[in-house]
Write a protein that holds these residues in place. Structure first.
Motif, PDB file in Angstrom:
ATOM      1  N   ALA A   1      35.966  31.892  34.736  1.00  0.00           N
ATOM      2  CA  ALA A   1      35.324  31.970  33.419  1.00  0.00           C
ATOM      3  C   ALA A   1      34.301  33.093  33.363  1.00  0.00           C
ATOM      4  O   ALA A   1      34.174  33.790  32.347  1.00  0.00           O
ATOM      5  N   VAL A   2      33.549  33.285  34.457  1.00  0.00           N
ATOM      6  CA  VAL A   2      32.565  34.379  34.507  1.00  0.00           C
ATOM      7  C   VAL A   2      33.279  35.725  34.374  1.00  0.00           C
ATOM      8  O   VAL A   2      32.864  36.594  33.590  1.00  0.00           O
ATOM      9  N   ALA A   3      34.369  35.892  35.113  1.00  0.00           N
ATOM     10  CA  ALA A   3      35.118  37.150  35.039  1.00  0.00           C
ATOM     11  C   ALA A   3      35.706  37.363  33.646  1.00  0.00           C
ATOM     12  O   ALA A   3      35.671  38.471  33.105  1.00  0.00           O
ATOM     13  N   ARG A   4      36.215  36.290  33.059  1.00  0.00           N
ATOM     14  CA  ARG A   4      36.830  36.384  31.727  1.00  0.00           C
ATOM     15  C   ARG A   4      35.799  36.734  30.662  1.00  0.00           C
ATOM     16  O   ARG A   4      36.033  37.581  29.798  1.00  0.00           O
ATOM     17  N   ARG A   5      34.632  36.107  30.739  1.00  0.00           N
ATOM     18  CA  ARG A   5      33.578  36.363  29.757  1.00  0.00           C
ATOM     19  C   ARG A   5      33.090  37.804  29.855  1.00  0.00           C
ATOM     20  O   ARG A   5      32.867  38.472  28.825  1.00  0.00           O
ATOM     21  N   TYR A   6      32.936  38.300  31.056  1.00  0.00           N
ATOM     22  CA  TYR A   6      32.480  39.682  31.226  1.00  0.00           C
ATOM     23  C   TYR A   6      33.504  40.651  30.650  1.00  0.00           C
ATOM     24  O   TYR A   6      33.150  41.617  29.960  1.00  0.00           O
ATOM     25  N   ALA A   7      34.774  40.397  30.899  1.00  0.00           N
ATOM     26  CA  ALA A   7      35.831  41.269  30.387  1.00  0.00           C
ATOM     27  C   ALA A   7      35.836  41.292  28.865  1.00  0.00           C
ATOM     28  O   ALA A   7      36.035  42.346  28.248  1.00  0.00           O
ATOM     29  N   GLU A   8      35.598  40.119  28.258  1.00  0.00           N
ATOM     30  CA  GLU A   8      35.568  40.041  26.797  1.00  0.00           C
ATOM     31  C   GLU A   8      34.450  40.902  26.218  1.00  0.00           C
ATOM     32  O   GLU A   8      34.620  41.583  25.205  1.00  0.00           O
ATOM     33  N   LEU A   9      33.283  40.866  26.863  1.00  0.00           N
ATOM     34  CA  LEU A   9      32.125  41.568  26.332  1.00  0.00           C
ATOM     35  C   LEU A   9      32.086  43.038  26.738  1.00  0.00           C
ATOM     36  O   LEU A   9      31.634  43.890  25.956  1.00  0.00           O
ATOM     37  N   ALA A  10      32.553  43.337  27.941  1.00  0.00           N
ATOM     38  CA  ALA A  10      32.441  44.711  28.457  1.00  0.00           C
ATOM     39  C   ALA A  10      33.672  45.554  28.164  1.00  0.00           C
ATOM     40  O   ALA A  10      33.605  46.790  28.191  1.00  0.00           O
ATOM     41  N   GLY A  11      34.797  44.887  27.926  1.00  0.00           N
ATOM     42  CA  GLY A  11      36.028  45.626  27.719  1.00  0.00           C
ATOM     43  C   GLY A  11      36.598  46.193  29.000  1.00  0.00           C
ATOM     44  O   GLY A  11      37.477  47.055  28.975  1.00  0.00           O
ATOM     45  N   SER A  12      36.094  45.718  30.134  1.00  0.00           N
ATOM     46  CA  SER A  12      36.608  46.139  31.437  1.00  0.00           C
ATOM     47  C   SER A  12      36.583  44.941  32.372  1.00  0.00           C
ATOM     48  O   SER A  12      35.806  44.007  32.175  1.00  0.00           O
ATOM     49  N   THR A  13      37.426  44.964  33.375  1.00  0.00           N
ATOM     50  CA  THR A  13      37.547  43.804  34.251  1.00  0.00           C
ATOM     51  C   THR A  13      36.586  43.888  35.429  1.00  0.00           C
ATOM     52  O   THR A  13      36.232  44.972  35.902  1.00  0.00           O
ATOM     53  N   ALA A  14      36.182  42.713  35.888  1.00  0.00           N
ATOM     54  CA  ALA A  14      35.344  42.588  37.083  1.00  0.00           C
ATOM     55  C   ALA A  14      35.476  41.160  37.580  1.00  0.00           C
ATOM     56  O   ALA A  14      35.606  40.226  36.782  1.00  0.00           O
ATOM     57  N   SER A  15      35.465  40.997  38.880  1.00  0.00           N
ATOM     58  CA  SER A  15      35.486  39.649  39.442  1.00  0.00           C
ATOM     59  C   SER A  15      34.121  38.989  39.260  1.00  0.00           C
ATOM     60  O   SER A  15      33.124  39.671  38.957  1.00  0.00           O
ATOM     61  N   ALA A  16      34.066  37.691  39.462  1.00  0.00           N
ATOM     62  CA  ALA A  16      32.782  36.993  39.362  1.00  0.00           C
ATOM     63  C   ALA A  16      31.785  37.548  40.376  1.00  0.00           C
ATOM     64  O   ALA A  16      30.594  37.704  40.075  1.00  0.00           O
ATOM     65  N   ALA A  17      32.272  37.871  41.576  1.00  0.00           N
ATOM     66  CA  ALA A  17      31.387  38.446  42.595  1.00  0.00           C
ATOM     67  C   ALA A  17      30.837  39.788  42.138  1.00  0.00           C
ATOM     68  O   ALA A  17      29.651  40.108  42.354  1.00  0.00           O
ATOM     69  N   GLU A  18      31.677  40.583  41.491  1.00  0.00           N
ATOM     70  CA  GLU A  18      31.221  41.878  40.988  1.00  0.00           C
ATOM     71  C   GLU A  18      30.229  41.708  39.849  1.00  0.00           C
ATOM     72  O   GLU A  18      29.246  42.456  39.749  1.00  0.00           O
ATOM     73  N   VAL A  19      30.468  40.708  38.994  1.00  0.00           N
ATOM     74  CA  VAL A  19      29.511  40.426  37.918  1.00  0.00           C
ATOM     75  C   VAL A  19      28.165  40.037  38.512  1.00  0.00           C
ATOM     76  O   VAL A  19      27.111  40.510  38.063  1.00  0.00           O
ATOM     77  N   ALA A  20      28.195  39.182  39.544  1.00  0.00           N
ATOM     78  CA  ALA A  20      26.952  38.783  40.202  1.00  0.00           C
ATOM     79  C   ALA A  20      26.230  39.998  40.780  1.00  0.00           C
ATOM     80  O   ALA A  20      25.005  40.135  40.644  1.00  0.00           O
ATOM     81  N   GLY A  21      26.986  40.885  41.419  1.00  0.00           N
ATOM     82  CA  GLY A  21      26.383  42.080  41.996  1.00  0.00           C
ATOM     83  C   GLY A  21      25.783  42.989  40.942  1.00  0.00           C
ATOM     84  O   GLY A  21      24.686  43.534  41.125  1.00  0.00           O
ATOM     85  N   ARG A  22      26.481  43.156  39.831  1.00  0.00           N
ATOM     86  CA  ARG A  22      25.972  44.010  38.752  1.00  0.00           C
ATOM     87  C   ARG A  22      24.737  43.382  38.108  1.00  0.00           C
ATOM     88  O   ARG A  22      23.801  44.099  37.724  1.00  0.00           O
ATOM     89  N   ALA A  23      24.742  42.062  38.007  1.00  0.00           N
ATOM     90  CA  ALA A  23      23.558  41.387  37.468  1.00  0.00           C
ATOM     91  C   ALA A  23      22.359  41.598  38.382  1.00  0.00           C
ATOM     92  O   ALA A  23      21.240  41.878  37.921  1.00  0.00           O
ATOM     93  N   ALA A  24      22.578  41.480  39.677  1.00  0.00           N
ATOM     94  CA  ALA A  24      21.486  41.686  40.640  1.00  0.00           C
ATOM     95  C   ALA A  24      20.973  43.120  40.598  1.00  0.00           C
ATOM     96  O   ALA A  24      19.787  43.371  40.849  1.00  0.00           O
ATOM     97  N   ALA A  25      21.874  44.063  40.271  1.00  0.00           N
ATOM     98  CA  ALA A  25      21.485  45.478  40.197  1.00  0.00           C
ATOM     99  C   ALA A  25      20.799  45.832  38.885  1.00  0.00           C
ATOM    100  O   ALA A  25      20.373  46.973  38.694  1.00  0.00           O
ATOM    101  N   GLY A  26      20.715  44.863  37.967  1.00  0.00           N
ATOM    102  CA  GLY A  26      19.992  45.081  36.735  1.00  0.00           C
ATOM    103  C   GLY A  26      20.823  45.387  35.509  1.00  0.00           C
ATOM    104  O   GLY A  26      20.275  45.681  34.443  1.00  0.00           O
ATOM    105  N   GLU A  27      22.150  45.303  35.631  1.00  0.00           N
ATOM    106  CA  GLU A  27      22.977  45.555  34.451  1.00  0.00           C
ATOM    107  C   GLU A  27      22.749  44.441  33.424  1.00  0.00           C
ATOM    108  O   GLU A  27      22.904  43.255  33.726  1.00  0.00           O
ATOM    109  N   GLU A  28      22.389  44.815  32.223  1.00  0.00           N
ATOM    110  CA  GLU A  28      22.004  43.840  31.206  1.00  0.00           C
ATOM    111  C   GLU A  28      23.151  42.907  30.823  1.00  0.00           C
ATOM    112  O   GLU A  28      22.965  41.693  30.730  1.00  0.00           O
ATOM    113  N   LEU A  29      24.327  43.458  30.597  1.00  0.00           N
ATOM    114  CA  LEU A  29      25.455  42.628  30.173  1.00  0.00           C
ATOM    115  C   LEU A  29      25.866  41.642  31.263  1.00  0.00           C
ATOM    116  O   LEU A  29      26.083  40.452  30.989  1.00  0.00           O
ATOM    117  N   ALA A  30      25.934  42.127  32.500  1.00  0.00           N
ATOM    118  CA  ALA A  30      26.273  41.235  33.606  1.00  0.00           C
ATOM    119  C   ALA A  30      25.224  40.145  33.756  1.00  0.00           C
ATOM    120  O   ALA A  30      25.556  38.974  34.013  1.00  0.00           O
TER     121      ALA A  30
END
Length: 312
Positions: free
Chosen positions: A198-227
């Motif tokens: 669900a995390v990966a699916r939600r990110y893809a819907e909003l970002a228009g690009s794919t990422a795994s849940a682990a990648e979303v977590a990493g991008r969030a930790a790096a400060g990406e607002e959408l992630a």
């Protein structure tokens, strides 16, 4: 598990059967692993072929144990889906294709050993409660967060099964009535908002690009607002689900496992804070990461088999 005498040569054949692969082991009565191996499930071949592979792998493990001077005394098998543990039947599993498969009796007949069949998350919960992160608690809720979300309520080392073999489906607690549709058909289930898929699916819907849940977590930790937004949404919904779980079960410890738990403190720290905010008169449970990783299913299957021996 009950320890045997010094020099105990007993082992349990244990298999954790998933849609992609099988984790298999020979487990001693003290919970230590004598031997471990993995095999592809290849569920696309159909349920009969999967059953044949399960039986062949189990028989091979028993033969290996005897060749090494050990004595196989039982076999435990864990499968996903709806499991009738009393009857030993895999009632339904979408991942593996099982429907009303009497797997316990098939394994027992093939090996000539007592056998037990359990649900993969419930036996994982048993292992974590007895041997892993919940071993110091009497009341444990094990929550596995991966492609889906499921739980096991373990009291004094035994997991509740439910009247129909479907206890612990915490992933289908309604947390967001207007949320995305779950695979079960209803909108807003916890699994549809907070699982790794669900995390990966939600990110893809909003970002228009794919990422795994682990990648979303990493991008969030790096400060990406959408992630960060997607991650917070998942954590808040998960806290709602766990608060409901605590209201129902009043446990000492919640053990968080599955793929999403690999985020470690990035998940557990905000989750603890969010869960604390939701506690009123309920006691806040200790929230910890699972300790056994993907060995939990095999270890739990072995525990279940030894428990069945003790009841004979």
């Amino acid at each position: 598990m009950t320890d045997g005498p010094p020099g105990d040569d007993r082992v349990v054949v244990a298999l954790d059967v998933g849609g992609t692969g099988m984790k298999c082991a020979l487990v001693r009565p003290d919970g230590s692993v004598l031997h471990a191996e993995r095999h592809p499930t290849d569920a696309g071949r159909g349920p009969d072929a999967v059953v044949a592979t399960v039986l062949a792998v189990a028989e091979g493990l028993a033969d290996r144990a005897r060749a090494a001077g050990s004595t196989p005394v039982a076999c435990g098998v864990a499968v996903p889906g709806v499991v009738d543990e009393t009857a030993g039947v895999a009632v339904w599993s979408a991942n593996v294709g099982f429907r009303d498969v009497p797997l316990r009796d098939l394994v027992g007949a093939r090996l000539g050993l007592p056998a037990a069949l359990g649900h993969d998350v419930r036996v994982g919960g048993i292992a974590e409660a007895r041997l892993g992160a919940g071993r110091d608690a009497r009341h444990v809720l094990f929550v596995a967060i991966g492609t889906g979300i499921a739980a096991a309520h373990v009291v004094a080392g035994s997991a509740a099964v439910g009247a129909h073999g479907a206890a612990g489906e915490i992933g289908h607690i309604l947390v967001r009535p207007d949320g995305p549709r779950c695979g079960c058909g209803r909108p807003g289930c916890l699994e549809a908002v907070s699982s790794a898929s669900a995390v990966a699916r939600r990110y893809a819907e909003l970002a228009g690009s794919t990422a795994s849940a682990a990648e979303v977590a990493g991008r969030a930790a790096a400060g990406e607002e959408l992630a960060g937004r997607v991650w917070r949404e998942a954590v808040e919904a998960l806290a709602d689900g766990l608060a409901t779980g605590q209201a129902l079960y009043d446990v000492d410890t919640m053990v968080i496992g599955g793929g999403l738990a690999r985020a470690g403190g990035q998940l557990l720290d905000p989750l603890r804070a969010a869960l604390r905010e939701r506690m009123t008169f309920h006691r806040e449970p200790r929230l910890v990461a699972a300790a056994l990783g993907d060995e939990a299913g095999c270890l739990g299957a072995a525990l279940l088999a030894l428990d069945s021996l003790e009841r004979r």
